[in-house]
Scaffold this motif. Structure first.
Motif, PDB file in Angstrom:
ATOM      1  N   SER A   2      34.732  37.774  37.850  1.00  0.00           N
ATOM      2  CA  SER A   2      35.050  36.397  38.200  1.00  0.00           C
ATOM      3  C   SER A   2      33.870  35.494  37.944  1.00  0.00           C
ATOM      4  O   SER A   2      32.740  35.812  38.329  1.00  0.00           O
ATOM      5  CB  SER A   2      35.464  36.315  39.676  1.00  0.00           C
ATOM      6  OG  SER A   2      35.718  34.979  40.038  1.00  0.00           O
ATOM      7  N   GLN A   6      34.450  31.549  45.852  1.00  0.00           N
ATOM      8  CA  GLN A   6      35.599  31.745  46.714  1.00  0.00           C
ATOM      9  C   GLN A   6      36.585  30.595  46.547  1.00  0.00           C
ATOM     10  O   GLN A   6      36.221  29.497  46.104  1.00  0.00           O
ATOM     11  CB  GLN A   6      35.142  31.818  48.180  1.00  0.00           C
ATOM     12  CG  GLN A   6      34.134  32.942  48.429  1.00  0.00           C
ATOM     13  CD  GLN A   6      33.523  32.856  49.806  1.00  0.00           C
ATOM     14  OE1 GLN A   6      33.986  33.509  50.723  1.00  0.00           O
ATOM     15  NE2 GLN A   6      32.482  32.064  49.970  1.00  0.00           N
ATOM     16  N   ASP A   7      37.845  30.847  46.905  1.00  0.00           N
ATOM     17  CA  ASP A   7      38.873  29.815  46.778  1.00  0.00           C
ATOM     18  C   ASP A   7      38.508  28.578  47.602  1.00  0.00           C
ATOM     19  O   ASP A   7      38.775  27.453  47.182  1.00  0.00           O
ATOM     20  CB  ASP A   7      40.231  30.354  47.224  1.00  0.00           C
ATOM     21  CG  ASP A   7      40.785  31.371  46.239  1.00  0.00           C
ATOM     22  OD1 ASP A   7      40.374  31.342  45.059  1.00  0.00           O
ATOM     23  OD2 ASP A   7      41.603  32.203  46.655  1.00  0.00           O
ATOM     24  N   ALA A  70      28.171  32.794  36.396  1.00  0.00           N
ATOM     25  CA  ALA A  70      29.166  32.086  37.195  1.00  0.00           C
ATOM     26  C   ALA A  70      29.285  30.643  36.751  1.00  0.00           C
ATOM     27  O   ALA A  70      28.401  30.099  36.071  1.00  0.00           O
ATOM     28  CB  ALA A  70      28.783  32.131  38.680  1.00  0.00           C
ATOM     29  N   SER A 133      31.010  40.531  43.323  1.00  0.00           N
ATOM     30  CA  SER A 133      31.396  40.115  41.974  1.00  0.00           C
ATOM     31  C   SER A 133      30.442  40.691  40.933  1.00  0.00           C
ATOM     32  O   SER A 133      30.866  41.107  39.854  1.00  0.00           O
ATOM     33  CB  SER A 133      31.406  38.587  41.892  1.00  0.00           C
ATOM     34  OG  SER A 133      31.774  38.150  40.605  1.00  0.00           O
ATOM     35  N   GLU A 137      31.311  43.098  37.807  1.00  0.00           N
ATOM     36  CA  GLU A 137      30.882  42.718  36.464  1.00  0.00           C
ATOM     37  C   GLU A 137      30.173  43.867  35.758  1.00  0.00           C
ATOM     38  O   GLU A 137      30.411  44.134  34.573  1.00  0.00           O
ATOM     39  CB  GLU A 137      29.942  41.509  36.563  1.00  0.00           C
ATOM     40  CG  GLU A 137      29.593  40.879  35.238  1.00  0.00           C
ATOM     41  CD  GLU A 137      30.769  40.133  34.642  1.00  0.00           C
ATOM     42  OE1 GLU A 137      30.738  39.891  33.429  1.00  0.00           O
ATOM     43  OE2 GLU A 137      31.723  39.820  35.375  1.00  0.00           O
ATOM     44  N   ARG A 153      38.452  36.631  31.051  1.00  0.00           N
ATOM     45  CA  ARG A 153      37.783  35.352  31.247  1.00  0.00           C
ATOM     46  C   ARG A 153      38.732  34.188  30.954  1.00  0.00           C
ATOM     47  O   ARG A 153      38.783  33.206  31.697  1.00  0.00           O
ATOM     48  CB  ARG A 153      36.564  35.245  30.334  1.00  0.00           C
ATOM     49  CG  ARG A 153      35.358  36.027  30.797  1.00  0.00           C
ATOM     50  CD  ARG A 153      34.727  35.365  32.012  1.00  0.00           C
ATOM     51  NE  ARG A 153      33.488  36.036  32.372  1.00  0.00           N
ATOM     52  CZ  ARG A 153      33.291  36.729  33.484  1.00  0.00           C
ATOM     53  NH1 ARG A 153      34.280  36.863  34.352  1.00  0.00           N
ATOM     54  NH2 ARG A 153      32.128  37.287  33.738  1.00  0.00           N
ATOM     55  N   GLU A 156      41.220  33.737  33.736  1.00  0.00           N
ATOM     56  CA  GLU A 156      40.584  33.117  34.905  1.00  0.00           C
ATOM     57  C   GLU A 156      40.354  31.627  34.678  1.00  0.00           C
ATOM     58  O   GLU A 156      40.630  30.800  35.558  1.00  0.00           O
ATOM     59  CB  GLU A 156      39.255  33.819  35.196  1.00  0.00           C
ATOM     60  CG  GLU A 156      38.570  33.290  36.435  1.00  0.00           C
ATOM     61  CD  GLU A 156      37.252  33.990  36.686  1.00  0.00           C
ATOM     62  OE1 GLU A 156      36.862  34.079  37.865  1.00  0.00           O
ATOM     63  OE2 GLU A 156      36.607  34.423  35.726  1.00  0.00           O
ATOM     64  N   ARG A 160      42.039  28.696  36.945  1.00  0.00           N
ATOM     65  CA  ARG A 160      41.173  27.889  37.815  1.00  0.00           C
ATOM     66  C   ARG A 160      40.834  26.515  37.245  1.00  0.00           C
ATOM     67  O   ARG A 160      40.487  25.610  38.004  1.00  0.00           O
ATOM     68  CB  ARG A 160      39.884  28.664  38.105  1.00  0.00           C
ATOM     69  CG  ARG A 160      40.079  29.969  38.856  1.00  0.00           C
ATOM     70  CD  ARG A 160      40.531  29.729  40.292  1.00  0.00           C
ATOM     71  NE  ARG A 160      39.527  29.060  41.079  1.00  0.00           N
ATOM     72  CZ  ARG A 160      38.590  29.697  41.798  1.00  0.00           C
ATOM     73  NH1 ARG A 160      38.544  31.022  41.801  1.00  0.00           N
ATOM     74  NH2 ARG A 160      37.725  29.037  42.513  1.00  0.00           N
TER      75      ARG A 160
END
Length: 241
Positions: A2, A6-7, A70, A133, A137, A153, A156, A160
């Motif tokens: 990811s 966090q959400d 990230a 995470s 990874e 990727r 994601e 998002r």
């Protein structure tokens, strides 16, 4: 694997009064695209509370390239690890586009946490999430193909930071190929080859630093290692990738 946090981000998880108190402790800053906001190995300890825009967290490698760890956006804080343990910066943070943030000194940030156990718990949970995470990874780098990692990727990013348009999902984070490569621990050439496979099978469309996901179900299967380009079930890794 990811790229996102966090959400519910740190700032958004804080009670409104605590959020206002934290932002009042700092000074507002605006970073231009490509500007380094925090530099790896630097000894500064300020924390940046992100108000708008996206930033890229990355580390340098022994080969002189970089690995993207990230993406951090509005509501998140970066630089908190150095503020908490007072060690050198563990990564660089660079503005992907224009970024607005509030810079809070390490001393003020630590005092803010000390007075608010709830905020401390949120920071600890954030650090734990990032550690987990990183473990995922490392496992992906050791066991998944370039095509599989790239597909994951793109899925994601679409989920998002994507928007429906143009017959598919347009990724609103315009990462060039070298950044996509840095985000999956691969070479630019390998990513170009994987993107070509996806284009040939109408899974994605690319143009001028833009990626449009045309077939999300197939892309998800590829990310899971359950299909080859074209949507056929996979019993082995795609050849040559």
């Amino acid at each position: 694997m990811s790229l996102f946090g966090q959400d519910r981000s740190f700032l958004h998880a804080l009670p409104a009064a605590d959020r206002r108190s934290l932002l009042a402790e700092g000074a507002r800053r605006v970073y231009e695209p490509g500007e380094v906001m925090i530099r790896e190995r630097d000894t500064s300890a300020y924390v940046l509370a992100l108000l708008s825009g996206w930033s890229v967290v990355s580390v340098g490698t022994e080969r002189g390239s970089r690995l993207i760890l990230a993406l951090r956006g509005a509501g998140e804080v970066v630089g908190d690890l150095a503020a908490v343990d007072r060690g050198p910066r563990s990564a660089s943070v660079t503005a992907l586009g224009t970024v607005e943030a509030v810079a809070v000194s390490g001393d003020r940030f630590r005092r803010f946490l000390a007075a608010r156990p709830h905020a401390t718990a949120l920071i600890m949970r954030q650090l734990a999430t990032r550690l987990r995470s990183a473990d995922v990874e490392r496992r992906a780098l050791a066991s998944e193909t370039v095509l599989q990692r790239l597909a994951a990727r793109l899925v994601e990013l679409a989920e998002r930071a994507g928007r429906r348009a143009d017959g598919g999902t347009v990724l609103d984070l315009p990462l060039p190929q070298h950044d996509l490569a840095a985000a999956i621990g691969a070479t630019r050439e390998a990513v170009a080859k994987a993107l070509r496979l996806l284009r040939e099978q109408d899974v994605v469309r690319t143009a001028n630093r833009t990626v449009v996901v045309l077939d999300m179900p197939v892309l998800v299967l590829l990310a899971q290692g359950r299909a080859r380009p074209g949507g056929d079930p996979a019993d082995e890794s795609p050849p040559g990738v």
